[in-house]
Design a protein around this motif. Structure first.
Motif, short mmCIF file in Angstrom:
data_model
loop_
_atom_site.label_atom_id
_atom_site.label_comp_id
_atom_site.label_asym_id
_atom_site.label_seq_id
_atom_site.Cartn_x
_atom_site.Cartn_y
_atom_site.Cartn_z
N LEU A 46 -0.18 15.45 11.69
CA LEU A 46 -0.64 16.83 11.86
C LEU A 46 0.41 17.84 11.39
O LEU A 46 0.09 18.81 10.71
CB LEU A 46 -1.01 17.09 13.32
N PHE A 47 1.68 17.59 11.73
CA PHE A 47 2.73 18.51 11.30
C PHE A 47 2.90 18.49 9.78
O PHE A 47 3.12 19.54 9.17
CB PHE A 47 4.06 18.21 12.01
N ARG A 48 2.79 17.33 9.15
CA ARG A 48 2.90 17.27 7.69
C ARG A 48 1.73 18.01 7.04
O ARG A 48 1.92 18.74 6.07
CB ARG A 48 2.92 15.81 7.19
N LEU A 49 0.54 17.82 7.55
CA LEU A 49 -0.62 18.51 6.97
C LEU A 49 -0.60 20.01 7.25
O LEU A 49 -1.21 20.77 6.51
CB LEU A 49 -1.92 17.89 7.48
N SER A 50 0.12 20.42 8.28
CA SER A 50 0.22 21.87 8.53
C SER A 50 1.18 22.51 7.54
O SER A 50 1.11 23.70 7.28
CB SER A 50 0.66 22.15 9.96
N MET A 113 3.11 23.91 18.48
CA MET A 113 4.35 24.66 18.29
C MET A 113 4.87 25.18 19.64
O MET A 113 6.07 25.18 19.90
CB MET A 113 4.16 25.82 17.33
N ALA A 114 3.95 25.62 20.50
CA ALA A 114 4.35 26.07 21.84
C ALA A 114 4.93 24.91 22.64
O ALA A 114 5.91 25.09 23.37
CB ALA A 114 3.16 26.69 22.57
N ALA A 115 4.36 23.72 22.49
CA ALA A 115 4.89 22.54 23.17
C ALA A 115 6.29 22.23 22.65
O ALA A 115 7.19 21.86 23.42
CB ALA A 115 3.97 21.35 22.98
N ARG A 116 6.48 22.40 21.34
CA ARG A 116 7.81 22.18 20.75
C ARG A 116 8.82 23.16 21.35
O ARG A 116 9.92 22.77 21.75
CB ARG A 116 7.75 22.35 19.24
N GLU A 117 8.45 24.42 21.43
CA GLU A 117 9.36 25.43 21.99
C GLU A 117 9.63 25.18 23.47
O GLU A 117 10.74 25.38 23.95
CB GLU A 117 8.80 26.84 21.76
N PHE A 118 8.61 24.73 24.20
CA PHE A 118 8.80 24.39 25.59
C PHE A 118 9.83 23.27 25.72
O PHE A 118 10.73 23.31 26.55
CB PHE A 118 7.47 23.95 26.22
N SER A 119 9.72 22.25 24.85
CA SER A 119 10.65 21.13 24.87
C SER A 119 12.07 21.57 24.53
O SER A 119 13.03 21.11 25.15
CB SER A 119 10.20 20.06 23.88
N ARG A 120 12.20 22.46 23.58
CA ARG A 120 13.53 22.94 23.21
C ARG A 120 14.18 23.72 24.34
O ARG A 120 15.39 23.68 24.50
CB ARG A 120 13.43 23.87 21.99
N GLY A 121 13.38 24.41 25.13
CA GLY A 121 13.90 25.22 26.22
C GLY A 121 14.22 24.46 27.49
O GLY A 121 14.82 25.00 28.40
#
Length: 122
Positions: A46-50, A113-121
């Motif tokens: 999904l990230f590659r296709l985005s 992307m929000a899940a990614r930012e949540f993980s980073r935080g």
């Protein structure tokens, strides 16, 4: 005992807990999305296709070292069945097939992307 039942603490405007727990409730919808994206290679696909408007199978395989052709094909089919990606077969020889995100797949990306930012935080 009631203190340990977390679904009773979910804020809902209505007293009817089926809004949260029923077959068409919040939990069911989130669980459905989690099933759609579960699998070792689905998120990388999904990230590659985005990042690209469309990609061929071989490009995807090259971008994801360690994925077998069988797993790539299986995950692509599942993502297509779930309506997150679209497969375009040009009907040529040798075969040429391209994949791209559907509208639903593009709509899911801000959530990922929000899940990614949540993980980073955290």
């Amino acid at each position: 005992m009631l203190d340990t039942i977390t679904h009773l603490k979910v804020p809902v405007e209505q007293k009817d807990r089926s809004v949260c727990l029923g077959p068409d409730g919040s939990v069911a919808h989130v669980a459905r999305v989690m099933r759609m994206i579960s699998g070792r290679w689905k998120l990388p696909i999904l990230f590659r296709l985005s990042a690209e408007p469309f990609m061929r199978t071989l490009q995807l395989k090259r971008d994801m070292p360690g994925i077998s052709q069988k797993m790539l094909t299986q995950h692509l089919r599942e993502l297509e069945q779930d309506g997150l990606i679209e497969r375009r077969d040009f009907g040529e020889q040798p075969p040429r097939v391209e994949y791209r995100l559907t509208g639903a797949g593009r709509a899911l990306m801000p959530v990922l992307m929000a899940a990614r930012e949540f993980s980073r935080g955290n």
